[in-house]
Design an enzyme around this catalytic site. Structure first.
Site, short mmCIF file in Angstrom:
data_model
loop_
_atom_site.label_atom_id
_atom_site.label_comp_id
_atom_site.label_asym_id
_atom_site.label_seq_id
_atom_site.Cartn_x
_atom_site.Cartn_y
_atom_site.Cartn_z
N ASP A 151 1.82 -72.76 47.18
CA ASP A 151 1.62 -73.59 48.37
C ASP A 151 1.56 -75.02 47.84
OD1 ASP A 151 0.87 -74.99 50.59
OD2 ASP A 151 -0.78 -73.67 51.16
N ASP A 175 4.47 -82.29 52.58
CA ASP A 175 4.61 -80.92 52.08
C ASP A 175 5.98 -80.74 51.43
OD1 ASP A 175 2.25 -80.64 53.44
OD2 ASP A 175 2.92 -79.07 54.79
N LEU A 189 1.30 -78.13 49.00
CA LEU A 189 0.31 -79.11 49.44
C LEU A 189 -0.55 -78.50 50.54
CD1 LEU A 189 -0.67 -81.94 48.77
CD2 LEU A 189 0.79 -82.81 50.59
N ASP A 190 -1.57 -77.78 50.14
CA ASP A 190 -2.51 -77.17 51.08
C ASP A 190 -3.40 -78.25 51.69
OD1 ASP A 190 -4.11 -74.75 52.09
OD2 ASP A 190 -5.63 -75.94 51.04
N GLU A 204 -1.66 -68.02 48.81
CA GLU A 204 -3.04 -68.52 48.82
C GLU A 204 -4.04 -67.47 48.37
OE1 GLU A 204 -2.67 -71.69 52.52
OE2 GLU A 204 -2.64 -69.56 52.97
N GLU A 254 5.52 -71.58 50.20
CA GLU A 254 5.09 -71.52 51.59
C GLU A 254 6.00 -72.37 52.48
OE1 GLU A 254 3.30 -72.55 55.25
OE2 GLU A 254 3.36 -74.00 53.62
N GLU A 255 6.66 -73.36 51.88
CA GLU A 255 7.52 -74.27 52.66
C GLU A 255 8.92 -73.74 52.88
OE1 GLU A 255 6.09 -76.61 54.09
OE2 GLU A 255 4.24 -76.48 52.95
N ASP A 269 3.51 -72.39 59.15
CA ASP A 269 3.10 -73.74 59.54
C ASP A 269 4.32 -74.66 59.52
OD1 ASP A 269 0.55 -72.94 59.82
OD2 ASP A 269 -0.26 -74.02 58.09
#
Length: 373
Positions: free
Chosen positions: A147, A105, A149-150, A310, A128-129, A99
């Protein structure tokens, strides 16, 4: 790396965590009021599980980071700050297939990275970032996957968001390898090796839900004291619920088995003789939190959610609350990750609902028209 003025401002009401809290100095249960997270960590979790000082220090730093993220997300300037930095964005997905990060994020990622570095207890953080894991210190005993800031795309609409994290032991047998290689391999551990996992829900209340491998427990942030206090001890997800959570707009892209399951439970013709209701927030932490409280199933049937950041941490929580996490065929925690940003279908929820769902042969969506939301 983006530095948020909201995070780095000295006017924030949250102080830095203590360098080394000693659990032995806290009673197992406060006699003066609700039990705080630190007090909770001071007592044995079970006959075989006891939280040591190192893990308690790490979790204390994580909770401090999440308090700061909560402050940023709920600030009247938070979404305006995010929009100003996002100007000129060219789409929701980056070249790597992850993403495309939103500014908040990145701010959240920076907050967590700073807190983990300050703890001195983390060898590597995989986020994830980030394209690759970040090696922090050679002698840190833990590995953190997160993660930060989901659900961040929901912030402008004031829809709940969350932080997800998992904690592993550093694999000391890999210490002789080059930094990049040992960082990657430490981050690709099976979910069965998790020491602890949790999420923080930023909503009408800020709730930290965590498991150390013996029960799943939720703590609510008391803004008058700045402490997370135990409000939901030993959560047990009902064996069966009456709610399913999925994006129904994708119904005609689903495989036959999943459509048949949804049609059956909506009509009250499944193993539970009542009609199910649909509840879908499009924020994974929020949808899972409701499922833990009320039962049922939460799912994304296509290869979309990430195993490392996640699926593994959340399935760990669900299992220790008496539920089940699956990719539609296989227990999530038993799947060996092969790459950092590996995606897969995810189904989690009440044990009886999950067994009924998995009894349908074809529930994984393999056709992906390329949704942007």
């Amino acid at each position: 790396m983006i530095k948020s003025p909201l995070f780095f401002s000295p006017s924030l009401p949250f102080s830095k965590p203590r360098a080394k809290p000693l659990l032995s100095s806290f009673s197992a249960k406060s006699q003066m009021g609700p039990q705080t997270l630190l007090e909770f960590m001071s007592r044995p979790q079970s006959d075989s599980i006891s939280i040591g000082d190192d893990l308690a220090i790490l979790v204390t730093h994580l909770q401090s980071a999440c308090k700061r993220i909560s402050s940023v997300v709920s600030s009247p300037f938070g979404s305006e700050f995010g929009r100003s930095l996002a100007a000129g964005g060219d789409g929701p997905v980056s070249d790597s297939g992850r993403d495309k990060p939103k500014p908040l994020d990145l701010v959240s990622n920076d907050i967590i990275l700073s807190s983990l570095r300050s703890s001195g207890k983390v060898a590597v953080m995989a986020s994830e970032e980030d394209g690759e894991p970040v090696w922090l210190t050679d002698n840190g005993p833990f590995v953190v996957v997160t993660d930060p800031l989901d659900g961040s795309r929901n912030i402008d609409a004031s829809i709940p968001t969350g932080t997800i994290f998992g904690i592993y032991s550093r694999l000391s047998e890999l210490d002789h390898l080059p930094v990049e290689e040992k960082a990657q391999l430490n981050s690709l551990q099976r979910g069965t090796r998790l020491l602890a996992a949790g999420y923080v829900l930023y909503s009408s209340a800020t709730i930290l839900c965590i498991s150390f491998g013996s029960g799943t427990h939720a703590f609510t942030l008391d803004h008058s004291t700045g402490e997370f206090v135990l409000t939901h001890p030993t959560i047990r997800i009902p064996p069966r619920g009456q709610i399913y959570s999925v994006n129904d707009a994708r119904y005609f892209d689903w495989p036959d088995g999943l459509r048949q399951y949804i049609d059956t439970i909506r009509q009250g013709k499944g193993k539970f003789p009542k009609k199910y209701s649909a509840r879908y927030i499009c924020s994974l932490v929020a949808d899972l939190h409701r499922t833990l409280m009320y039962g049922g199933v939460v799912m994304n049937p296509r290869d979309h959610l990430r195993l490392v950041y996640e699926a593994n941490p959340l399935s760990f929580l669900v299992e220790h609350a008496g539920g089940r996490g699956s990719d539609g065929k296989t227990r999530i925690l038993s799947i060996q990750p092969v790459k950092l940003h590996q995606r897969l279908p995810l189904f989690m929820g009440s044990s009886e609902d999950m067994h009924e769902l998995e009894s349908y042969d074809n529930i994984q969506q393999k056709v992906n028209p390329g949704y942007e939301v």
